[in-house]
Design a protein around this motif. Structure first.
Motif, PDB file in Angstrom:
ATOM      1  N   MET A 255      11.557  48.412   7.363  1.00 24.52           N
ATOM      2  CA  MET A 255      10.235  49.026   7.171  1.00 24.52           C
ATOM      3  C   MET A 255       9.146  48.272   7.924  1.00 24.52           C
ATOM      4  N   PHE A 256       8.174  49.028   8.442  1.00 33.07           N
ATOM      5  CA  PHE A 256       6.956  48.444   8.987  1.00 33.07           C
ATOM      6  C   PHE A 256       5.987  48.244   7.829  1.00 33.07           C
ATOM      7  N   LYS A 257       5.664  46.990   7.521  1.00 30.78           N
ATOM      8  CA  LYS A 257       4.830  46.665   6.357  1.00 30.78           C
ATOM      9  C   LYS A 257       3.525  46.019   6.812  1.00 30.78           C
ATOM     10  N   PHE A 258       2.487  46.290   6.040  1.00 28.64           N
ATOM     11  CA  PHE A 258       1.185  45.670   6.314  1.00 28.64           C
ATOM     12  C   PHE A 258       0.386  45.640   5.015  1.00 28.64           C
ATOM     13  N   PHE A 259      -0.815  45.065   5.055  1.00 21.86           N
ATOM     14  CA  PHE A 259      -1.621  44.894   3.846  1.00 21.86           C
ATOM     15  C   PHE A 259      -2.867  45.765   3.906  1.00 21.86           C
ATOM     16  N   ASP A 260      -3.297  46.250   2.728  1.00 27.41           N
ATOM     17  CA  ASP A 260      -4.592  46.924   2.677  1.00 27.41           C
ATOM     18  C   ASP A 260      -5.679  45.887   2.423  1.00 27.41           C
ATOM     19  N   GLU A 261      -6.924  46.364   2.233  1.00 25.96           N
ATOM     20  CA  GLU A 261      -8.055  45.422   2.107  1.00 25.96           C
ATOM     21  C   GLU A 261      -8.010  44.624   0.809  1.00 25.96           C
ATOM     22  N   HIS A 262      -7.148  45.050  -0.153  1.00 17.90           N
ATOM     23  CA  HIS A 262      -7.024  44.321  -1.416  1.00 17.90           C
ATOM     24  C   HIS A 262      -5.794  43.419  -1.444  1.00 17.90           C
ATOM     25  N   GLY A 263      -5.098  43.352  -0.338  1.00 10.13           N
ATOM     26  CA  GLY A 263      -3.917  42.499  -0.263  1.00 10.13           C
ATOM     27  C   GLY A 263      -2.651  43.146  -0.767  1.00 10.13           C
ATOM     28  N   ARG A 264      -2.699  44.450  -1.080  1.00 10.75           N
ATOM     29  CA  ARG A 264      -1.493  45.140  -1.538  1.00 10.75           C
ATOM     30  C   ARG A 264      -0.630  45.522  -0.341  1.00 10.75           C
ATOM     31  N   ILE A 265       0.693  45.465  -0.529  1.00 15.23           N
ATOM     32  CA  ILE A 265       1.613  45.742   0.571  1.00 15.23           C
ATOM     33  C   ILE A 265       1.774  47.253   0.736  1.00 15.23           C
ATOM     34  N   LEU A 266       1.592  47.723   1.955  1.00 13.22           N
ATOM     35  CA  LEU A 266       1.810  49.117   2.314  1.00 13.22           C
ATOM     36  C   LEU A 266       2.977  49.199   3.292  1.00 13.22           C
ATOM     37  N   ALA A 267       3.576  50.364   3.407  1.00 19.92           N
ATOM     38  CA  ALA A 267       4.683  50.563   4.354  1.00 19.92           C
ATOM     39  C   ALA A 267       4.524  51.913   5.037  1.00 19.92           C
ATOM     40  N   LEU A 268       4.728  51.915   6.358  1.00 18.52           N
ATOM     41  CA  LEU A 268       4.798  53.193   7.060  1.00 18.52           C
ATOM     42  C   LEU A 268       6.009  53.969   6.548  1.00 18.52           C
ATOM     43  N   ARG A 269       5.868  55.254   6.440  1.00 22.32           N
ATOM     44  CA  ARG A 269       6.899  56.117   5.868  1.00 22.32           C
ATOM     45  C   ARG A 269       8.228  55.971   6.630  1.00 22.32           C
ATOM     46  N   PRO A 270       9.293  55.406   5.998  1.00 21.21           N
ATOM     47  CA  PRO A 270      10.584  55.282   6.678  1.00 21.21           C
ATOM     48  C   PRO A 270      11.457  56.528   6.527  1.00 21.21           C
ATOM     49  N   ASP A 271      11.131  57.373   5.541  1.00 22.51           N
ATOM     50  CA  ASP A 271      11.807  58.661   5.407  1.00 22.51           C
ATOM     51  C   ASP A 271      10.931  59.578   4.542  1.00 22.51           C
ATOM     52  N   PHE A 272      11.233  60.886   4.574  1.00 23.97           N
ATOM     53  CA  PHE A 272      10.440  61.846   3.822  1.00 23.97           C
ATOM     54  C   PHE A 272      10.947  62.056   2.404  1.00 23.97           C
ATOM     55  N   THR A 273      12.248  61.910   2.208  1.00 20.87           N
ATOM     56  CA  THR A 273      12.840  62.247   0.917  1.00 20.87           C
ATOM     57  C   THR A 273      12.196  61.471  -0.214  1.00 20.87           C
ATOM     58  N   THR A 274      12.029  60.164  -0.028  1.00 21.94           N
ATOM     59  CA  THR A 274      11.452  59.333  -1.083  1.00 21.94           C
ATOM     60  C   THR A 274      10.016  59.747  -1.369  1.00 21.94           C
ATOM     61  N   SER A 275       9.246  60.011  -0.314  1.00 21.67           N
ATOM     62  CA  SER A 275       7.849  60.406  -0.500  1.00 21.67           C
ATOM     63  C   SER A 275       7.737  61.740  -1.232  1.00 21.67           C
ATOM     64  N   ILE A 276       8.592  62.691  -0.886  1.00 27.61           N
ATOM     65  CA  ILE A 276       8.533  63.999  -1.543  1.00 27.61           C
ATOM     66  C   ILE A 276       9.026  63.895  -2.985  1.00 27.61           C
TER      67      ILE A 276
END
Length: 443
Positions: free
Chosen positions: A65-86
């Motif tokens: 996964m491509f991971k990064f932080f938001d302005e509050h320090g929480r970890i975000l990830a670029l969508r690696p697949d659609f199934t989990t998001s849906i």
């Protein structure tokens, strides 16, 4: 030092207009097939909280996964697949709606992949998810829909290989294997490593027929005869139910008329951990990777607080493009409007009226030299050039019909509104083939 701003990172590409036209044509065709079966389009965010994907393994493990932080320090990830998001969306937003629910999607996913071969780090998927059914009829619907879409885009020779995760899980239960041994055995079977499989089974104190079945698992591939080989004495209830389920899916697909495309592969063991039942991959000539894959994931919805049976399929658009590399998108030539000095208002009016009636119209913005506009029109392969004068006079050079028409703006626009404007080929006097249909649907 390299000038990095002139390059794209490894694993991502620009898609130029010609390729993009083919890509959109493929996406549109797939969308039409899926929507005709009753699937409704949904969009999920390009990135989610990392927690949405945490604990996934295989192709969407933490390392991919491509991971990064938001302005509050929480970890975000670029969508690696659609199934989990849906699954997350359906569990939290639409769970009260009637079941089953049918979703379709098209968009980009992102994975940290080794970039040799056909693998990319950003790629487009079109797919469907059927949520709220445990029936093998749901699996058959999703698999058949994927095959319909593949045929619709122009691929006539392909193989849809279908397996069953639960069948392997039942054998692992009978062998009393721990998680580490199960994963090791799965890797050996997936790579068709007979010696490695035998080194594991030799240590097992189980029925000899079950032991031989495990050894033969990578080679249990083919048509209906595979089921006869798999139904051995001593098979536990988990594996029996899994085989019965797969047999029903296979029978339904044969009834749908897809028998020649379908193969059973009991040695297929998908590397995404959320699959629980049927799994499938579709292969065609010219690509070493599947152009479509999917399966049943009955436990995933429960991870978001709403347990439901679910099955889905994803088609790799970029891989389809490589297979259909000789495909050309339907290229509708535009008309070009050239305005003489002080004729811009009339020219814009003509262009607008043509556009709202379905024509592709480009305004010439290179200046007031008509000869230059004429030369430009030939480089752009336009169907006609319309020369507009400030008094409303209009000269149309129709390259498709090889004729020149002298008229004026009022007469042309009034004539355009009449049904006589079109000939039997749906071509108007602007020299342009219209791409709208009276029925209101897009073919």
């Amino acid at each position: 030092m390299s000038n990095w701003k002139l390059h794209t990172p490894n694993g991502v590409n620009d898609i130029l207009p010609g390729e993009c036209a083919v890509k959109k044509d493929i996406e549109s065709t797939i969308w039409s097939v899926f929507s005709s079966i009753g699937y409704k389009e949904a969009e999920t965010p390009t990135f989610e909280y990392y927690d949405c994907y945490e604990g996934m393994g295989g192709q969407i493990s933490q390392e991919t996964m491509f991971k990064f932080f938001d302005e509050h320090g929480r970890i975000l990830a670029l969508r690696p697949d659609f199934t989990t998001s849906i699954a997350r969306m359906a569990s939290t937003k639409t769970i009260q709606e009637p079941m089953p629910q049918r979703y379709l999607y098209t968009g980009n996913v992102f994975r940290v992949e080794e970039t040799q071969g056909a693998r990319q780090r950003e790629f487009t998927q079109s797919g469907i998810e059927l949520i709220g059914s445990y029936s093998p009829a749901a699996d058959a619907e999703v698999i058949s829909a994927a095959m319909e879409a593949i045929i619709a885009v122009g691929i006539e020779e392909f193989s849809m290989e279908i397996g069953q995760i639960s069948f392997f899980n039942g054998l692992a239960q009978q062998a009393c294997l721990d998680e580490q041994s199960i994963e090791k055995l799965r890797e050996r079977i997936d790579s068709k490593d007979s010696v490695g499989i035998k080194s594991i089974t030799d240590k097992l104190n189980i029925n000899e027929e079950i032991k031989n079945l495990i050894i033969e698992l990578p080679y249990l591939f083919g048509g209906e005869e595979v089921f006869k080989k798999a139904y051995v004495k001593g098979l536990n209830e988990t594996s029996k139910i899994a085989l019965d389920n797969l047999k029903r899916i296979y029978d339904l697909l044969c009834l749908y008329g897809f028998e020649k495309y379908v193969s059973i592969d009991l040695g297929m063991l998908e590397s995404i951990d959320y699959y629980t039942g049927s799994i499938f991959k579709c292969y065609t000539h010219g690509v070493g990777f599947p152009i479509c894959a999917g399966g049943r994931y009955d436990n995933l919805m429960g991870q978001f607080g709403a347990p439901k049976g679910a099955v889905g399929a994803a088609i790799g658009i970029n891989r389809l493009m490589s297979v259909l590399s000789d495909k050309e998108a339907r290229d509708i030539s535009p008309s070009l409007v050239f305005a003489e000095h002080n004729a811009e208002g009339i020219a814009y009016d003509i262009a607008y009226n043509l556009r709202v009636n379905g024509c592709l119209v480009e305004m010439y913005i290179g200046g007031e030299n008509y000869e230059e506009a004429l030369a430009y029109s030939k480089t752009k392969n336009v169907s006609a050039i319309m020369r507009v004068y400030p008094d409303g006079a209009l000269i149309i050079e129709d390259f498709a019909k090889h004729e020149t028409i002298n008229t004026n703006a009022n007469e042309f626009l009034g004539y355009y509104d009449s049904e006589l404007m079109f000939d039997e080929n749906n071509t108007c006097d602007c020299g342009h083939e219209h791409h709208h249909h009276d029925c209101g649907c897009e073919h």
